[in-house]
Design an enzyme around this catalytic site. Structure first.
Site, PDB file in Angstrom:
ATOM      1  N   CYS A   2       0.844  -1.186   0.000  1.00 27.56           N
ATOM      2  CA  CYS A   2       0.000   0.000   0.000  1.00 27.56           C
ATOM      3  C   CYS A   2       0.883   1.241   0.000  1.00 27.56           C
ATOM      4  CB  CYS A   2      -0.893   0.005   1.234  1.00 27.56           C
ATOM      5  SG  CYS A   2      -2.007  -1.422   1.320  1.00 27.56           S
ATOM      6  N   GLY A   3       0.260   2.378  -0.197  1.00 29.42           N
ATOM      7  CA  GLY A   3       0.966   3.649  -0.087  1.00 29.42           C
ATOM      8  C   GLY A   3       0.296   4.509   0.965  1.00 29.42           C
TER       9      GLY A   3
END
Lengths: 314, 230
Positions: A2-3
């Site tokens: 994820c970011g």
């Protein structure tokens, strides 16, 4: 993969737009869903509330029941609900409510209809906006670029161990702690043992997502007397897995990183301003000039950043 | 050799890399400006290419390098020079996690510190770090040398194969299955000859050479002490 992102402005400003830029630059890290936590002006009375409904056909009746539960706890709407029913299956609602007599008991009761309406954020300042799709799609749909405030978080999700649903998206509200939100990149491997222990203390989880658990875990530690810094430090040894998470409240943002140093965080910190993201190229969307970049690459790291005194004048 | 200037900004990385390759094919040196820490710049550059990135770059800059000379003006993100076969990369600032991951040959020269797992699974070549090695640097390195002039962080050279980690200064802690040995004079001379090529020959060197103790190479599952080591 994820970011995540965090942003603190020197003053009150277009934090929504900056968060969208930070997440648009990291859309490749996960476009299953995107979410934002925005801290805007404090309510003098009551709370800002965001909720999501899952059956447009029952919108009126479900909102009536939600209002009935709210009134049973001595509270009411302070503003008419603003409803966005442009989604395919779900709808989003924003409203201001007065303070329930007992917040924890009210949210417990409100969650009884969580299969039809789920409270996604509650706070004096916090509003969480999240939906399926990439940063641009979610921002355009929910008007995130226009949101003003002092600070906030962003998240782009590559779903792994729970569903691709708006409700399983980040950020998560640390139910029932007002104004606390979390974004997380990683995986908690002792999730179920911690979930059981926290449920035994009375906490309720709305998803199977491990990130939701961390938000409650940190808030629970703070409710027992630990400072935010101490709670973050403790999380490194207490929680097992690979993670970098950022947690926020009205005072600012903190982060913790696991013992294995697997999940990055990059920041630019300048004069009370913070731009933080999983990738440096995202930070450079909001800080274009060459600047001193801090790579929190090592293991077992924590840090907190506070919103400056200029917030009081916002 | 004339120099072509290419500006990155918000343009597509595929376009930028095609322009770099075209300029190199025409025999030009290349200066790349406004890099904005973008990812995947200068991938797969051929022998003879000379490319200079002003400012900082993102992930995987110089990856799959096949003989090019690459200079990064400031910091580099993760995986700089990943899987490079030959050539040379200079990072003038900090280099993020896994610099030189799985590299086969060539040299990477980092003038600042580097992040965790420098040279992870490298299979040849040299990585020179003027600053400090990050956590678990040299992790599972099969071959090649990592040479650090500013010490090393925790879990140094964890689970090393036949790679070597040479350190001047403190090592915060060694990884599992490692040992520090006295280098042979000709080995030290080889390292110092390499450093001399970079103007790094002006101090008396008291090397700590870290190699595998090889207990995990022939792992015996009934060996309780070996389990404890992991």
């Amino acid at each position: 993969m994820c970011g995540i992102a965090g942003r603190i402005l020197r003053g009150y400003g277009a934090v929504g737009n900056d968060l969208v830029e930070l997440m648009d630059a990291q859309a490749h890290r996960g476009a299953d869903s995107t979410g934002f936590a925005v801290y805007s002006k404090l309510c003098e009375t009551g709370y800002k509330l965001r909720l999501m409904g899952f059956s447009r056909a029952h919108l009126d009746s479900d909102l009536d029941e939600f209002a009935h539960i709210l009134r049973a706890h001595g509270a009411d709407y302070l503003s008419e609900p603003v409803i966005d029913d442009s989604g395919d299956r779900h709808y989003a609602v924003r409203m201001l409510i007065s303070e329930p007599a007992d917040l924890v008991r009210w949210i417990d009761d409100a969650d009884l209809i969580a299969d039809r309406i789920e409270v996604q954020s509650l706070g004096k300042s916090l509003e969480i906006i999240k939906d399926v799709g990439d940063a641009r799609a979610v921002a355009d749909k929910h008007g995130v670029r226009e949101m003003m405030g002092t600070h906030g978080l962003g998240h782009a999700r590559l779903a792994t161990e729970s569903s691709v649903l708006p409700t399983a998206s980040h950020p998560f509200w640390a139910r029932p702690f007002p104004d606390v939100a979390i974004v997380h990149n990683g995986q908690i491997t002792d999730y179920y043992s911690w979930r059981k222990r926290l449920q035994q203390q009375g906490y309720r989880f709305m998803t199977q997502n491990d990130s939701e658990l961390i938000a409650v875990w940190v808030s629970d530690q703070m409710s027992k007397g630990l400072s935010r810094e101490a709670a973050l430090d403790k999380s490194i040894d207490a929680i097992d897995g690979v993670f970098t998470f950022m947690i926020s409240d009205t005072q600012g943002i903190g982060f913790a990183k696991d013992r294995f140093a697997m999940k990055p965080l990059v920041t630019v910190e300048d004069g009370g301003e913070l731009a933080a993201a999983t990738e440096e190229q995202a930070v450079r969307r909001v800080v274009r000039d060459e600047c001193h970049v801090i790579n929190y690459d090592g293991p077992s790291l924590t840090r907190t950043w506070t919103v400056g005194p200029q917030r009081a004048a916002a | 050799m004339s120099e072509v200037v290419i500006t990155v900004g918000d343009r597509s990385i595929r376009t930028i890399n095609q322009e770099i390759q075209a300029a190199v094919a025409d025999g030009h040196a290349v200066c790349v400006k406004e890099t904005l820490s973008r990812h995947n710049l200068g991938i797969g550059l051929p022998a003879g290419a000379r490319v200079r990135f002003e400012g900082s770059v993102g992930y995987y800059c110089g990856g799959l390098n096949s003989g090019a000379t690459i200079e990064i003006g400031r910091d580099a993100g993760w995986g700089t020079g990943e899987a490079m076969a030959s050539g040379h990369i200079t990072v003038n600032g900090y280099s993020g996690m896994s610099v030189g991951a799985s590299m086969l040959g060539g040299t990477i020269h980092v003038k600042g510190d580097c992040g965790p797992r420098c040279g992870v699974a490298m299979k040849g070549g040299d990585i020179i770090v003027e600053g400090k090695l990050g956590y678990q640097s040299g992790f599972m390195a099969h071959a090649g040398r990592i040479i650090a002039l500013g010490g090393a962080g925790t879990s140094c050279a964890d689970a090393l194969w036949e790679g070597q980690v040479w350190v001047l200064g403190d090592i915060e802690s060694l990884g599992v299955d490692t040992q520090v040995v006295e280098p042979e004079p000709e080995e030290a001379a080889s390292v110092e000859q390499l450093l001399a090529g970079y103007g790094l020959d002006d101090s008396a060197h008291d090397w700590r050479k870290v190699i595998s103790s090889q207990r995990l190479w022939y792992f015996e599952s009934r060996d309780a002490n070996a389990w404890l080591m992991i």
